[in-house]
Design a protein around this motif. Structure first.
Motif, PDB file in Angstrom:
ATOM      1  N   ARG A   1       0.834  -1.205   0.000  1.00 36.09           N
ATOM      2  CA  ARG A   1       0.000   0.000   0.000  1.00 36.09           C
ATOM      3  C   ARG A   1       0.871   1.259   0.000  1.00 36.09           C
ATOM      4  NH1 ARG A   1      -0.470   4.565   1.213  1.00 36.09           N
ATOM      5  NH2 ARG A   1      -1.963   5.656   2.518  1.00 36.09           N
ATOM      6  N   PHE A   2       1.941   1.257   0.823  1.00 38.29           N
ATOM      7  CA  PHE A   2       2.819   2.422   0.892  1.00 38.29           C
ATOM      8  C   PHE A   2       3.730   2.496  -0.324  1.00 38.29           C
ATOM      9  CE2 PHE A   2       1.610   2.900   5.309  1.00 38.29           C
ATOM     10  CZ  PHE A   2       1.712   4.278   5.481  1.00 38.29           C
ATOM     11  N   LEU A   3       4.252   1.340  -0.746  1.00 37.92           N
ATOM     12  CA  LEU A   3       5.172   1.322  -1.878  1.00 37.92           C
ATOM     13  C   LEU A   3       4.496   1.847  -3.139  1.00 37.92           C
ATOM     14  CD1 LEU A   3       8.065   0.427  -2.675  1.00 37.92           C
ATOM     15  CD2 LEU A   3       7.053  -1.724  -3.441  1.00 37.92           C
ATOM     16  N   LEU A   4       3.283   1.389  -3.407  1.00 39.87           N
ATOM     17  CA  LEU A   4       2.566   1.819  -4.614  1.00 39.87           C
ATOM     18  C   LEU A   4       2.119   3.272  -4.518  1.00 39.87           C
ATOM     19  CD1 LEU A   4       0.409  -1.402  -5.142  1.00 39.87           C
ATOM     20  CD2 LEU A   4       2.351  -0.654  -6.527  1.00 39.87           C
TER      21      LEU A   4
ATOM     22  N   THR B   1      -6.073   1.777  -3.351  1.00 37.70           N
ATOM     23  CA  THR B   1      -6.093   2.046  -1.911  1.00 37.70           C
ATOM     24  C   THR B   1      -5.194   3.231  -1.589  1.00 37.70           C
ATOM     25  OG1 THR B   1      -6.460  -0.295  -1.403  1.00 37.70           O
ATOM     26  CG2 THR B   1      -5.610   1.080   0.367  1.00 37.70           C
ATOM     27  N   ALA B   2      -3.993   3.217  -2.156  1.00 34.05           N
ATOM     28  CA  ALA B   2      -3.058   4.326  -1.952  1.00 34.05           C
ATOM     29  C   ALA B   2      -3.609   5.622  -2.529  1.00 34.05           C
ATOM     30  CB  ALA B   2      -1.712   3.991  -2.586  1.00 34.05           C
TER      31      ALA B   2
ATOM     32  N   ILE C   1      -3.548  -3.812  -8.409  1.00 36.05           N
ATOM     33  CA  ILE C   1      -4.400  -2.697  -8.854  1.00 36.05           C
ATOM     34  C   ILE C   1      -5.250  -2.188  -7.688  1.00 36.05           C
ATOM     35  CG2 ILE C   1      -6.368  -2.084 -10.312  1.00 36.05           C
ATOM     36  CD1 ILE C   1      -5.208  -3.959 -12.449  1.00 36.05           C
ATOM     37  N   LEU C   2      -5.804  -3.114  -6.919  1.00 35.41           N
ATOM     38  CA  LEU C   2      -6.636  -2.712  -5.775  1.00 35.41           C
ATOM     39  C   LEU C   2      -5.806  -1.962  -4.726  1.00 35.41           C
ATOM     40  CD1 LEU C   2      -8.919  -5.844  -5.236  1.00 35.41           C
ATOM     41  CD2 LEU C   2      -9.524  -3.664  -6.285  1.00 35.41           C
TER      42      LEU C   2
ATOM     43  N   GLY D   1      -7.683  11.373   0.155  1.00 33.02           N
ATOM     44  CA  GLY D   1      -8.384  11.588   1.417  1.00 33.02           C
ATOM     45  C   GLY D   1      -7.649  12.582   2.292  1.00 33.02           C
ATOM     46  N   HIS D   2      -6.325  12.446   2.386  1.00 40.82           N
ATOM     47  CA  HIS D   2      -5.529  13.387   3.175  1.00 40.82           C
ATOM     48  C   HIS D   2      -5.546  14.775   2.531  1.00 40.82           C
ATOM     49  CE1 HIS D   2      -3.943  10.743   6.240  1.00 40.82           C
ATOM     50  NE2 HIS D   2      -3.690   9.830   5.318  1.00 40.82           N
ATOM     51  N   TYR D   3      -5.543  14.813   1.201  1.00 42.93           N
ATOM     52  CA  TYR D   3      -5.594  16.104   0.498  1.00 42.93           C
ATOM     53  C   TYR D   3      -6.923  16.813   0.765  1.00 42.93           C
ATOM     54  CZ  TYR D   3      -6.253  19.417  -3.334  1.00 42.93           C
ATOM     55  OH  TYR D   3      -6.529  20.542  -4.060  1.00 42.93           O
ATOM     56  N   SER D   4      -8.029  16.086   0.624  1.00 41.63           N
ATOM     57  CA  SER D   4      -9.342  16.703   0.820  1.00 41.63           C
ATOM     58  C   SER D   4      -9.538  17.111   2.281  1.00 41.63           C
ATOM     59  CB  SER D   4     -10.460  15.748   0.375  1.00 41.63           C
ATOM     60  OG  SER D   4     -10.394  14.514   1.062  1.00 41.63           O
TER      61      SER D   4
END
Length: 298
Positions: A44-47, A214-215, A209-210, A221-224
């Motif tokens: 999740r973090f790497l992608l 997620t990333a 892809i999923l 989400g953090h931006y909004s």
């Protein structure tokens, strides 16, 4: 064209935030059933690193000191533990319970600020913390039902996230916010990687892809959320976060066949009410302090 007021914009941005974060929950829960927890958290973090390319210019301008590196990797360890426990909890307990228990993060941050930084705490804030704690008990209902390992993991996750946020508050005093986010996103997978490799399973293209989405949802989400706080005070937009619990409970029922639990909603209301009160009270205190400072100017 209709002009939308700043507070309304803030509420709308926070509504978008809740949708993004609930989609993160849905995808994590879906992928978590196929890949090991640590591997899912690592990928999740790497992608998600691709979304941080614009921050490279800001990072290049920073002169890193040993203290900054200690804080950065200290936060990475807290965040890695939090993410791993959160991914694990998503595979064990309903989404609504994960979401409601995650609302405790600001409560643990408040307690940590008092214990670690010696912040003063008044009686109204103490009473709000007690209400939030009781809300957590309403969700867990110890003694009335079996406590799942997922519940324990979620408690650890919320506390570890609080530790991450407290360290982040120290870093943002010396570094731009974009750099703080970049450092977290780079160092967390470094911490998780050795453990993820121990139980590595080759992910399918569908799973990759999923996790990429997620990333993407987490990043936006953090931006909004940042946009929401820029448009309106936290005391205005914080209560909107409760909508995320509605999304989580509803999608958990529709997509994963999870049972409706009114105690989760009740506990969530208690926690969000307490968090909103603390946020409102702190905002009022800051306004009073600014007003006093203006009056004292010659």
């Amino acid at each position: 064209m209709v002009q939308i007021s700043k507070p309304v914009q803030g509420i709308l941005w926070m509504l978008v935030t809740t949708l993004n974060f609930v989609m993160v929950n849905v995808l994590v829960k879906y992928v978590g059933s196929g890949l090991p927890v640590l591997e899912s958290a690592f990928l999740r973090f790497l992608l998600g690193l691709v979304f941080l390319i614009p921050a490279l210019k800001s990072v290049a301008k920073v002169q890193f000191t040993p203290r900054l590196w200690k804080l950065t990797f200290g936060r990475a360890m807290c965040h890695a533990l939090a993410m791993t426990c959160w991914f694990f909890a998503m595979t064990k307990i309903p989404m609504g319970e994960v979401t409601a228990m995650n609302f405790m993060n600001p409560i643990y941050v408040s307690i940590g600020a008092v214990v670690l930084f010696g912040e003063r705490i008044a009686l109204p804030r103490i009473l709000a913390l007690v209400v939030a704690f009781l809300g957590g008990l309403v969700i867990l209902r110890p003694g009335f039902r079996e406590i799942d390992p997922g519940h324990v993991a979620m408690i650890v996750s919320a506390i570890a996230f609080a530790g991450s946020y407290l360290i982040a508050s120290q870093l943002t005093r010396e570094l731009p916010a974009s750099v703080v986010v970049f450092l977290m996103s780079v160092t967390v997978p470094l911490v998780i990687a050795p453990f993820a490799l121990l139980q590595w399973e080759t992910p399918t293209l569908h799973e990759l892809i999923l996790l990429f989405f997620t990333a993407a949802f987490a990043t936006f989400g953090h931006y909004s959320m940042t946009r929401a706080f820029a448009c309106a005070p936290q005391s205005v937009v914080q209560p909107v976060v409760f909508i995320q619990l509605i999304w989580s409970v509803s999608l958990g029922m529709l997509l994963f066949g999870e049972a409706f639990d009114p105690f989760v909603l009740l506990g969530g209301v208690m926690i969000i009410s307490a968090v909103s009160f603390i946020t409102w009270r702190e905002a009022r205190a800051k306004r009073s302090a600014r007003a006093a400072a203006v009056v004292e100017k010659p």
